[in-house]
Motif scaffolding. Structure first.
Motif, PDB file in Angstrom:
ATOM      1  N   ALA A 173      85.563 -18.800 -14.903  1.00 31.17           N
ATOM      2  CA  ALA A 173      84.452 -19.602 -14.293  1.00 31.17           C
ATOM      3  C   ALA A 173      83.620 -20.363 -15.263  1.00 31.17           C
ATOM      4  O   ALA A 173      83.389 -21.622 -14.986  1.00 31.17           O
ATOM      5  CB  ALA A 173      83.489 -18.670 -13.479  1.00 31.17           C
ATOM      6  N   ILE A 174      83.407 -19.725 -16.486  1.00 30.37           N
ATOM      7  CA  ILE A 174      82.775 -20.177 -17.534  1.00 30.37           C
ATOM      8  C   ILE A 174      83.611 -21.365 -17.918  1.00 30.37           C
ATOM      9  O   ILE A 174      83.201 -22.911 -18.395  1.00 30.37           O
ATOM     10  CB  ILE A 174      82.438 -19.375 -18.710  1.00 30.37           C
ATOM     11  N   THR A 175      84.965 -21.175 -18.370  1.00 32.03           N
ATOM     12  CA  THR A 175      85.916 -22.059 -18.758  1.00 32.03           C
ATOM     13  C   THR A 175      85.877 -23.416 -17.636  1.00 32.03           C
ATOM     14  O   THR A 175      86.095 -24.499 -18.207  1.00 32.03           O
ATOM     15  CB  THR A 175      87.452 -21.626 -18.786  1.00 32.03           C
ATOM     16  N   ALA A 176      86.163 -23.102 -16.410  1.00 33.65           N
ATOM     17  CA  ALA A 176      86.076 -24.044 -15.440  1.00 33.65           C
ATOM     18  C   ALA A 176      84.979 -24.983 -15.500  1.00 33.65           C
ATOM     19  O   ALA A 176      84.875 -26.204 -15.265  1.00 33.65           O
ATOM     20  CB  ALA A 176      86.305 -23.489 -14.055  1.00 33.65           C
ATOM     21  N   ILE A 177      83.657 -24.587 -15.804  1.00 30.38           N
ATOM     22  CA  ILE A 177      82.432 -25.259 -15.565  1.00 30.38           C
ATOM     23  C   ILE A 177      82.346 -25.982 -16.898  1.00 30.38           C
ATOM     24  O   ILE A 177      82.184 -27.408 -16.667  1.00 30.38           O
ATOM     25  CB  ILE A 177      81.197 -24.063 -15.593  1.00 30.38           C
ATOM     26  N   ILE A 178      82.806 -25.586 -17.992  1.00 26.05           N
ATOM     27  CA  ILE A 178      82.814 -26.676 -19.275  1.00 26.05           C
ATOM     28  C   ILE A 178      83.842 -27.750 -19.212  1.00 26.05           C
ATOM     29  O   ILE A 178      83.633 -28.942 -19.474  1.00 26.05           O
ATOM     30  CB  ILE A 178      83.260 -25.585 -20.537  1.00 26.05           C
ATOM     31  N   CYS A 179      85.034 -27.522 -18.497  1.00 25.42           N
ATOM     32  CA  CYS A 179      86.001 -28.460 -18.094  1.00 25.42           C
ATOM     33  C   CYS A 179      85.701 -29.498 -17.184  1.00 25.42           C
ATOM     34  O   CYS A 179      85.917 -30.786 -17.411  1.00 25.42           O
ATOM     35  CB  CYS A 179      87.443 -27.739 -17.825  1.00 25.42           C
ATOM     36  N   PHE A 180      84.991 -29.280 -16.312  1.00 28.83           N
ATOM     37  CA  PHE A 180      84.410 -29.840 -15.406  1.00 28.83           C
ATOM     38  C   PHE A 180      83.417 -30.895 -16.051  1.00 28.83           C
ATOM     39  O   PHE A 180      83.563 -32.114 -15.683  1.00 28.83           O
ATOM     40  CB  PHE A 180      83.624 -29.217 -14.175  1.00 28.83           C
ATOM     41  N   PHE A 321      93.480 -19.100 -32.881  1.00 27.81           N
ATOM     42  CA  PHE A 321      93.163 -19.427 -31.361  1.00 27.81           C
ATOM     43  C   PHE A 321      91.996 -20.277 -31.112  1.00 27.81           C
ATOM     44  O   PHE A 321      91.971 -21.129 -30.220  1.00 27.81           O
ATOM     45  CB  PHE A 321      93.135 -18.074 -30.500  1.00 27.81           C
ATOM     46  N   SER A 322      90.993 -20.077 -32.198  1.00 30.91           N
ATOM     47  CA  SER A 322      89.976 -20.635 -31.884  1.00 30.91           C
ATOM     48  C   SER A 322      89.888 -22.376 -32.037  1.00 30.91           C
ATOM     49  O   SER A 322      89.320 -23.022 -31.499  1.00 30.91           O
ATOM     50  CB  SER A 322      88.629 -20.270 -32.983  1.00 30.91           C
ATOM     51  N   PHE A 323      90.961 -22.618 -32.999  1.00 34.55           N
ATOM     52  CA  PHE A 323      91.174 -24.237 -33.088  1.00 34.55           C
ATOM     53  C   PHE A 323      91.701 -24.755 -31.792  1.00 34.55           C
ATOM     54  O   PHE A 323      91.973 -26.098 -31.780  1.00 34.55           O
ATOM     55  CB  PHE A 323      91.953 -24.446 -34.278  1.00 34.55           C
ATOM     56  N   ALA A 324      92.305 -23.953 -30.861  1.00 37.96           N
ATOM     57  CA  ALA A 324      92.893 -24.483 -29.751  1.00 37.96           C
ATOM     58  C   ALA A 324      91.939 -24.830 -28.740  1.00 37.96           C
ATOM     59  O   ALA A 324      92.382 -25.139 -27.664  1.00 37.96           O
ATOM     60  CB  ALA A 324      94.043 -23.345 -29.278  1.00 37.96           C
ATOM     61  N   VAL A 325      90.718 -24.308 -28.974  1.00 40.36           N
ATOM     62  CA  VAL A 325      89.577 -24.286 -27.860  1.00 40.36           C
ATOM     63  C   VAL A 325      89.586 -25.722 -27.235  1.00 40.36           C
ATOM     64  O   VAL A 325      89.503 -26.123 -26.115  1.00 40.36           O
ATOM     65  CB  VAL A 325      88.301 -23.826 -28.234  1.00 40.36           C
ATOM     66  N   PRO A 326      89.339 -26.670 -28.355  1.00 44.41           N
ATOM     67  CA  PRO A 326      89.345 -28.027 -27.775  1.00 44.41           C
ATOM     68  C   PRO A 326      90.400 -28.624 -26.632  1.00 44.41           C
ATOM     69  O   PRO A 326      90.125 -29.175 -25.994  1.00 44.41           O
ATOM     70  CB  PRO A 326      89.148 -28.832 -28.956  1.00 44.41           C
ATOM     71  N   THR A 327      91.580 -28.338 -27.102  1.00 38.42           N
ATOM     72  CA  THR A 327      92.773 -28.360 -26.122  1.00 38.42           C
ATOM     73  C   THR A 327      92.749 -27.723 -24.759  1.00 38.42           C
ATOM     74  O   THR A 327      92.905 -28.358 -23.990  1.00 38.42           O
ATOM     75  CB  THR A 327      94.063 -28.188 -26.836  1.00 38.42           C
ATOM     76  N   ILE A 328      92.210 -26.662 -25.084  1.00 42.79           N
ATOM     77  CA  ILE A 328      92.135 -25.856 -23.784  1.00 42.79           C
ATOM     78  C   ILE A 328      91.078 -26.617 -22.730  1.00 42.79           C
ATOM     79  O   ILE A 328      91.200 -26.747 -21.675  1.00 42.79           O
ATOM     80  CB  ILE A 328      91.530 -24.323 -23.941  1.00 42.79           C
ATOM     81  N   ILE A 329      90.031 -27.200 -23.224  1.00 40.01           N
ATOM     82  CA  ILE A 329      88.985 -27.721 -22.466  1.00 40.01           C
ATOM     83  C   ILE A 329      89.518 -29.046 -21.894  1.00 40.01           C
ATOM     84  O   ILE A 329      89.427 -29.553 -21.073  1.00 40.01           O
ATOM     85  CB  ILE A 329      87.895 -27.856 -23.237  1.00 40.01           C
ATOM     86  N   PHE A 330      89.833 -29.936 -23.159  1.00 36.43           N
ATOM     87  CA  PHE A 330      90.268 -31.420 -22.956  1.00 36.43           C
ATOM     88  C   PHE A 330      91.429 -31.605 -22.191  1.00 36.43           C
ATOM     89  O   PHE A 330      91.368 -32.548 -21.268  1.00 36.43           O
ATOM     90  CB  PHE A 330      90.382 -32.245 -24.225  1.00 36.43           C
ATOM     91  N   LEU A 331      92.516 -30.885 -22.363  1.00 31.78           N
ATOM     92  CA  LEU A 331      93.787 -31.217 -21.627  1.00 31.78           C
ATOM     93  C   LEU A 331      93.653 -30.790 -20.264  1.00 31.78           C
ATOM     94  O   LEU A 331      94.118 -31.665 -19.219  1.00 31.78           O
ATOM     95  CB  LEU A 331      95.018 -30.290 -22.156  1.00 31.78           C
ATOM     96  N   GLY A 332      93.119 -29.703 -19.978  1.00 32.21           N
ATOM     97  CA  GLY A 332      92.691 -29.416 -18.599  1.00 32.21           C
ATOM     98  C   GLY A 332      91.709 -30.464 -17.841  1.00 32.21           C
ATOM     99  O   GLY A 332      92.040 -30.985 -16.668  1.00 32.21           O
ATOM    100  N   ALA A 333      90.693 -31.174 -18.640  1.00 33.74           N
ATOM    101  CA  ALA A 333      89.796 -32.241 -18.300  1.00 33.74           C
ATOM    102  C   ALA A 333      90.590 -33.195 -17.890  1.00 33.74           C
ATOM    103  O   ALA A 333      90.255 -34.026 -16.896  1.00 33.74           O
ATOM    104  CB  ALA A 333      88.930 -32.199 -19.249  1.00 33.74           C
ATOM    105  N   LEU A 334      91.787 -33.652 -18.789  1.00 34.48           N
ATOM    106  CA  LEU A 334      92.324 -35.067 -18.520  1.00 34.48           C
ATOM    107  C   LEU A 334      93.397 -34.864 -17.172  1.00 34.48           C
ATOM    108  O   LEU A 334      93.336 -35.801 -16.495  1.00 34.48           O
ATOM    109  CB  LEU A 334      93.445 -35.175 -19.805  1.00 34.48           C
ATOM    110  N   TYR A 335      93.998 -33.705 -16.928  1.00 32.66           N
ATOM    111  CA  TYR A 335      94.672 -33.601 -15.681  1.00 32.66           C
ATOM    112  C   TYR A 335      93.759 -33.550 -14.585  1.00 32.66           C
ATOM    113  O   TYR A 335      93.967 -34.121 -13.548  1.00 32.66           O
ATOM    114  CB  TYR A 335      95.495 -32.309 -15.685  1.00 32.66           C
ATOM    115  N   SER A 336      92.537 -32.895 -14.718  1.00 27.55           N
ATOM    116  CA  SER A 336      91.374 -33.108 -13.745  1.00 27.55           C
ATOM    117  C   SER A 336      91.235 -34.719 -13.363  1.00 27.55           C
ATOM    118  O   SER A 336      91.138 -35.103 -12.363  1.00 27.55           O
ATOM    119  CB  SER A 336      90.098 -32.265 -13.745  1.00 27.55           C
ATOM    120  N   ASN A 337      90.956 -35.023 -14.368  1.00 24.05           N
ATOM    121  CA  ASN A 337      90.153 -36.679 -14.599  1.00 24.05           C
ATOM    122  C   ASN A 337      91.317 -37.615 -13.708  1.00 24.05           C
ATOM    123  O   ASN A 337      91.142 -38.299 -12.607  1.00 24.05           O
ATOM    124  CB  ASN A 337      90.237 -37.264 -15.808  1.00 24.05           C
TER     125      ASN A 337
END
Length: 468
Positions: A173-180, A321-337
């Motif tokens: 849920a935390i991940t989803a809120i940040i991506c939102f 793994f920590s350097f992958a966090v921006p991709t986890i957030i942004f790419l999910g956000a791009l598909y949502s957008n």
């Protein structure tokens, strides 16, 4: 166009519109060839302008889509296929996707009124509303499934770095809120800057994974006396399902083409699209091959994981793994957008809410983006095998080959030896897409069954940790 229904979705460019935009007229009076200029001219007085992406910004969006988490699963694919077939499949799929993407770009340039893959699906099937609706369903499901994958991956990261300090549902849920929050910009032009940052940090994550796999004394989970086993070809007994899963994993990583029509639809000059495509494809082919081959060389069949971060010892794992966090957030956000944009444009076809900063427009936009993330979170928790179904999007080869056939109708497709050879290649791609659809469906079903038999499938709405 044969019954494309484009008037119904707000992309008509009739003579009356052209008369109101004399500045875009030239010696070529074709509405079709002028429609990009018409679209830009019509947006000139709008608060929110969509046709604003340069080819560099489009390249940034493509880099953010392709330099992604899926690339660190290539070592697993290489472990199943063997080193030599793994490299060959990667290069062959990269070349195929480059070619089909160029065809797709050519088609979108010829038909600039097409805003997404759903418009293309309708056009290719003679203006069929059923084709449009089915393509739209697959398009939205694909995007939301990708979002769900990022929700689960975000929970996986938080569990990994926190030693599973919280319920996985909460981390998801935390991940989803940040991506939102990151999904909220209305134009892809606004998203491109974040895309550049995402691609750079993901590139660093892959580079660190490659380096750490070589400098660590042993892979994570190492058993004394059992050195990493690396094979040039598949090990004896490799099943068809395993091999096909590895092939689909590579193919799906390259076939992000479902987003390309949307990207082109927001370019100032769509004819520049090949520049962005060539830059991205060359980079991804090199990085995917190096990542798959080098990491597999160091961790071998026994210790490889997908994603490959799990093959690293704890400290190295957390850093990479920590350097992958921006991709986890942004790419999910791009598909949502993009998914939200598809629905938003259909709700407000010619309305001022589409182009202006109105309360209604923003309220609906925020609601649509939020809905995609709520659905993604639910799917990630309720359908634990949804990732097995994502690879079926690889069958989009069929669409792009059909697009080629519309570019060269009738006898023109056999005009000379080179054109004839290219036509035969596209007929082969249609057969390949059909094969992937059938074989991929079988493989996905078998993979789901095997996962349940091995009790590798998590429960519904479970707090169980999914840490690497």
């Amino acid at each position: 166009m044969p019954g494309s229904g484009l008037k119904d979705v707000g992309f008509d460019a009739e003579n009356n519109d052209l008369k109101r935009t004399p500045s875009v007229l030239s010696s070529d009076s074709s509405a079709k060839s002028l429609s990009v200029g018409v679209q830009i001219a019509r947006e000139s007085e709008h608060e929110i302008k969509y046709r604003t992406c340069s080819w560099q910004k489009t390249a940034a969006l493509l880099f953010s889509e392709y330099i992604c988490l899926a690339m660190v699963s290539f070592p697993w694919s290489f472990s199943v296929l063997g080193m030599v077939p793994g490299v060959i499949v990667t290069v062959a799929v990269a070349a195929t996707c480059l070619y089909t993407s160029l065809i797709l770009g050519r088609f979108c340039i010829k038909h600039p009124e097409m805003r997404d893959v759903c418009d293309i699906g309708q056009y290719l099937f003679g203006g069929s509303q059923l084709a449009y609706n089915l393509t739209a369903l697959m398009f939205i499901l694909n995007n939301i499934f990708v979002q769900a994958l990022h929700v689960i991956t975000g929970a996986k990261y938080l569990n990994t770095v926190s030693n599973s300090a919280e319920c996985s549902l909460t981390f998801g849920a935390i991940t989803a809120i940040i991506c939102f929050i990151v999904s909220l910009p209305r134009t892809l032009n606004q998203m491109s800057g974040l895309g550049t940052f995402s691609a750079i940090t993901m590139g660093i994550a892959v580079l660190l994974t490659i380096i750490f796999s070589g400098v660590q004394s042993h892979p994570f989970g190492y058993i004394a006396g059992q050195e990493p086993l690396v094979t040039a070809i598949p090990i004896p007994g490799t099943s068809y399902v395993a091999g096909m899963s590895a092939f689909l994993n590579i193919t799906y990583t390259f076939v992000g083409q479902v987003m390309i029509p949307t990207f082109i639809a927001e370019m100032e000059n769509p004819k520049d699209f090949p520049k962005a495509l060539w830059a991205v494809t060359i980079a991804e082919a090199v990085i995917y091959t190096i990542c798959g081959a080098v990491v597999y060389h160091f961790v071998g069949n026994q210790y490889v994981t997908a994603p490959a971060f799990g093959s690293l010892t704890q400290t190295y794992k957390i850093i990479a793994f920590s350097f992958a966090v921006p991709t986890i957030i942004f790419l999910g956000a791009l598909y949502s957008n993009v998914a939200a944009r598809f629905v938003f444009f259909r709700l407000f076809r010619e309305s001022r809410h589409r182009h202006s900063n109105t309360i209604v427009g923003w309220a609906v936009w925020v609601a649509l983006v939020a809905a995609t993330w709520v659905l993604a979170w639910i799917i990630g928790e309720v359908i634990p095998f949804f990732s097995d179904m994502l690879s079926l999007m690889s069958s989009l080869f069929i669409f792009w080959a059909m697009a080629y056939l519309t570019l060269y109708p009738g006898k023109s497709k056999w005009d000379g030896p080179l054109r004839s050879a290219e036509t035969l290649v596209n007929y082969f791609l249609i057969l390949l897409g059909a094969y992937i659809t059938v074989a991929g469906t079988y493989t996905s079903v078998e993979s789901i069954i095997q996962s349940y038999q091995a009790r590798a499938v998590a429960g519904v709405f479970t707090c169980a940790s999914n840490a690497l």
